[in-house]
Motif scaffolding. Structure first.
Motif, PDB file in Angstrom:
ATOM      1  N   VAL A  60       0.841  -1.211   0.000  1.00 55.85           N
ATOM      2  CA  VAL A  60       0.000   0.000   0.000  1.00 55.85           C
ATOM      3  C   VAL A  60       0.868   1.251   0.000  1.00 55.85           C
ATOM      4  N   PHE A  61       1.878   1.311   0.863  1.00 59.12           N
ATOM      5  CA  PHE A  61       2.761   2.476   0.879  1.00 59.12           C
ATOM      6  C   PHE A  61       3.407   2.677  -0.490  1.00 59.12           C
ATOM      7  N   CYS A  62       3.995   1.621  -1.039  1.00 59.68           N
ATOM      8  CA  CYS A  62       4.668   1.740  -2.337  1.00 59.68           C
ATOM      9  C   CYS A  62       3.701   2.174  -3.433  1.00 59.68           C
ATOM     10  N   LEU A  63       2.508   1.605  -3.422  1.00 57.34           N
ATOM     11  CA  LEU A  63       1.511   1.949  -4.431  1.00 57.34           C
ATOM     12  C   LEU A  63       1.105   3.416  -4.323  1.00 57.34           C
ATOM     13  N   LEU A  64       0.842   3.878  -3.110  1.00 58.63           N
ATOM     14  CA  LEU A  64       0.445   5.284  -2.939  1.00 58.63           C
ATOM     15  C   LEU A  64       1.570   6.230  -3.361  1.00 58.63           C
ATOM     16  N   TYR A  65       2.808   5.908  -3.002  1.00 60.02           N
ATOM     17  CA  TYR A  65       3.936   6.745  -3.427  1.00 60.02           C
ATOM     18  C   TYR A  65       4.094   6.708  -4.950  1.00 60.02           C
ATOM     19  N   ALA A  66       3.877   5.545  -5.553  1.00 62.51           N
ATOM     20  CA  ALA A  66       3.971   5.434  -7.013  1.00 62.51           C
ATOM     21  C   ALA A  66       2.896   6.277  -7.687  1.00 62.51           C
ATOM     22  N   VAL A  67       1.687   6.234  -7.161  1.00 57.80           N
ATOM     23  CA  VAL A  67       0.586   7.023  -7.730  1.00 57.80           C
ATOM     24  C   VAL A  67       0.883   8.511  -7.606  1.00 57.80           C
ATOM     25  N   ARG A  68       1.441   8.912  -6.492  1.00 59.18           N
ATOM     26  CA  ARG A  68       1.817  10.320  -6.304  1.00 59.18           C
ATOM     27  C   ARG A  68       2.794  10.738  -7.404  1.00 59.18           C
ATOM     28  N   LYS A  69       3.782   9.897  -7.697  1.00 55.69           N
ATOM     29  CA  LYS A  69       4.756  10.216  -8.745  1.00 55.69           C
ATOM     30  C   LYS A  69       4.106  10.257 -10.123  1.00 55.69           C
ATOM     31  N   SER A  77       7.103   3.409  -8.895  1.00 51.13           N
ATOM     32  CA  SER A  77       7.400   1.976  -8.810  1.00 51.13           C
ATOM     33  C   SER A  77       6.915   1.376  -7.501  1.00 51.13           C
ATOM     34  N   VAL A  78       6.544   0.116  -7.587  1.00 50.86           N
ATOM     35  CA  VAL A  78       6.316  -0.714  -6.415  1.00 50.86           C
ATOM     36  C   VAL A  78       7.462  -1.709  -6.402  1.00 50.86           C
ATOM     37  N   SER A  79       8.246  -1.668  -5.328  1.00 47.27           N
ATOM     38  CA  SER A  79       9.360  -2.606  -5.206  1.00 47.27           C
ATOM     39  C   SER A  79       9.039  -3.605  -4.112  1.00 47.27           C
ATOM     40  N   PHE A  80       9.686  -4.733  -4.181  1.00 47.16           N
ATOM     41  CA  PHE A  80       9.457  -5.806  -3.229  1.00 47.16           C
ATOM     42  C   PHE A  80      10.743  -6.056  -2.467  1.00 47.16           C
ATOM     43  N   THR A  81      10.696  -5.862  -1.157  1.00 45.53           N
ATOM     44  CA  THR A  81      11.906  -5.966  -0.347  1.00 45.53           C
ATOM     45  C   THR A  81      12.449  -7.383  -0.290  1.00 45.53           C
ATOM     46  N   ASP A 110      -5.807   4.064 -17.852  1.00 53.73           N
ATOM     47  CA  ASP A 110      -5.884   5.518 -17.774  1.00 53.73           C
ATOM     48  C   ASP A 110      -5.299   5.980 -16.451  1.00 53.73           C
ATOM     49  N   THR A 111      -4.653   7.125 -16.448  1.00 53.39           N
ATOM     50  CA  THR A 111      -4.069   7.663 -15.224  1.00 53.39           C
ATOM     51  C   THR A 111      -5.138   7.852 -14.153  1.00 53.39           C
ATOM     52  N   ALA A 112      -6.275   8.407 -14.524  1.00 49.81           N
ATOM     53  CA  ALA A 112      -7.345   8.639 -13.540  1.00 49.81           C
ATOM     54  C   ALA A 112      -7.812   7.327 -12.921  1.00 49.81           C
ATOM     55  N   GLN A 113      -7.879   6.280 -13.718  1.00 48.21           N
ATOM     56  CA  GLN A 113      -8.306   4.982 -13.195  1.00 48.21           C
ATOM     57  C   GLN A 113      -7.255   4.414 -12.240  1.00 48.21           C
ATOM     58  N   LEU A 114      -5.979   4.567 -12.574  1.00 50.49           N
ATOM     59  CA  LEU A 114      -4.911   4.120 -11.676  1.00 50.49           C
ATOM     60  C   LEU A 114      -5.047   4.807 -10.318  1.00 50.49           C
ATOM     61  N   VAL A 115      -5.242   6.110 -10.326  1.00 46.90           N
ATOM     62  CA  VAL A 115      -5.355   6.869  -9.077  1.00 46.90           C
ATOM     63  C   VAL A 115      -6.576   6.403  -8.286  1.00 46.90           C
ATOM     64  N   GLU A 116      -7.714   6.348  -8.928  1.00 48.41           N
ATOM     65  CA  GLU A 116      -8.964   5.981  -8.251  1.00 48.41           C
ATOM     66  C   GLU A 116      -8.903   4.565  -7.671  1.00 48.41           C
ATOM     67  N   VAL A 117      -8.481   3.622  -8.463  1.00 49.43           N
ATOM     68  CA  VAL A 117      -8.425   2.222  -8.014  1.00 49.43           C
ATOM     69  C   VAL A 117      -7.391   2.059  -6.898  1.00 49.43           C
ATOM     70  N   SER A 118      -6.260   2.722  -7.015  1.00 47.17           N
ATOM     71  CA  SER A 118      -5.211   2.598  -5.995  1.00 47.17           C
ATOM     72  C   SER A 118      -5.667   3.170  -4.659  1.00 47.17           C
ATOM     73  N   ILE A 119      -6.361   4.278  -4.687  1.00 46.85           N
ATOM     74  CA  ILE A 119      -6.904   4.853  -3.455  1.00 46.85           C
ATOM     75  C   ILE A 119      -7.923   3.890  -2.841  1.00 46.85           C
TER      76      ILE A 119
END
Length: 155
Positions: A60-69, A77-81, A110-119
Motif C-alpha cells: 500500500v505504501f509503495c503503491l500510494l507513493y507510485a501514484v503520487r509520482k 514503482s512498487v518494489s518488493f523488499t 488511464d491515469t485517472a483509473q490508476l489513481v482511483e483504483v489505488s486509493i
C-alpha cells in the motif's frame, strides 16, 4: 482497464506477541513483518497477475507513493523488499504503462483509473486491518497512510 484486489482470507494473522505490540509497532516492522496477503493486479495487456505472500502495508505504501509520482508525471514503482522485482507505472498522455520486471508483456490503463483504483484498494486494505485489529487504528502508521490517501483524493 486497471484493478487491484487482495484476498482477505489469505492475510496472515500476526503472532500473539506481534498483536501485543501492534499499537506501538514501528512503520518498518508493520510494512515488512505484518499482514502478508495475496494481491492481484489486472490491466489491459497482461491480464491478471497474482502476488502471493505480499506484505500488505508495504505494498500500500509503495503503491500510494507510485501514484503520487505518476500524478506528477514521472515513473512510479512498487518494489518488493524480499527480492529485486519491480512494478513500474510510466505515465504518458493521460495513460499509464504498467510493466513488471519479471515479464516483458506490459499492461495499460488511464491515469485517472490508476489513481482511483489505488486509493480504493489502499482504503480497503487498511480498513480491513483496522476492523480485524482495532489497535492498528491507534498506530501512527495508520494516520500516515490515511493522510497520503486524503492528499491523493484532494488531487
Amino acid at each position: 482497464m486497471f484493478d487491484i484486489n487482495f484476498v482477505p482470507e489469505s492475510m496472515k494473522a500476526p503472532t500473539a506477541s506481534k498483536l501485543d505490540r501492534l499499537e506501538a509497532a514501528s512503520e518498518t516492522n508493520l510494512r515488512y513483518g505484518y499482514f502478508g496477503t495475496t494481491v492481484s493486479i489486472v490491466t489491459d495487456g497482461f491480464g491478471t497477475e497474482s502476488l502471493h505472500g505480499t506484505p500488505a502495508l508495504d505494498f500500500v505504501f509503495c503503491l500510494l507513493y507510485a501514484v503520487r509520482k505518476v500524478r506528477d508525471g514521472v515513473v512510479g514503482s512498487v518494489s518488493f523488499t524480499e527480492d529485486d522485482t519491480l512494478i513500474n507505472f510510466t505515465p504518458a498522455n493521460g495513460r499509464v504503462m504498467v510493466t513488471r520486471s519479471w515479464d516483458a508483456v506490459p499492461g495499460y490503463c488511464d491515469t485517472a483509473q490508476l489513481v482511483e483504483v489505488s486509493i480504493g484498494f489502499s482504503e480497503e486494505v487498511v480498513d480491513f486491518i483496522v476492523r480485524r485489529y482495532p489497535s492498528f487504528g491507534r498506530n501512527p502508521t495508520y494516520g500516515k497512510l490515511m493522510s497520503i490517501v486524503e492528499e491523493l483524493k484532494a488531487g
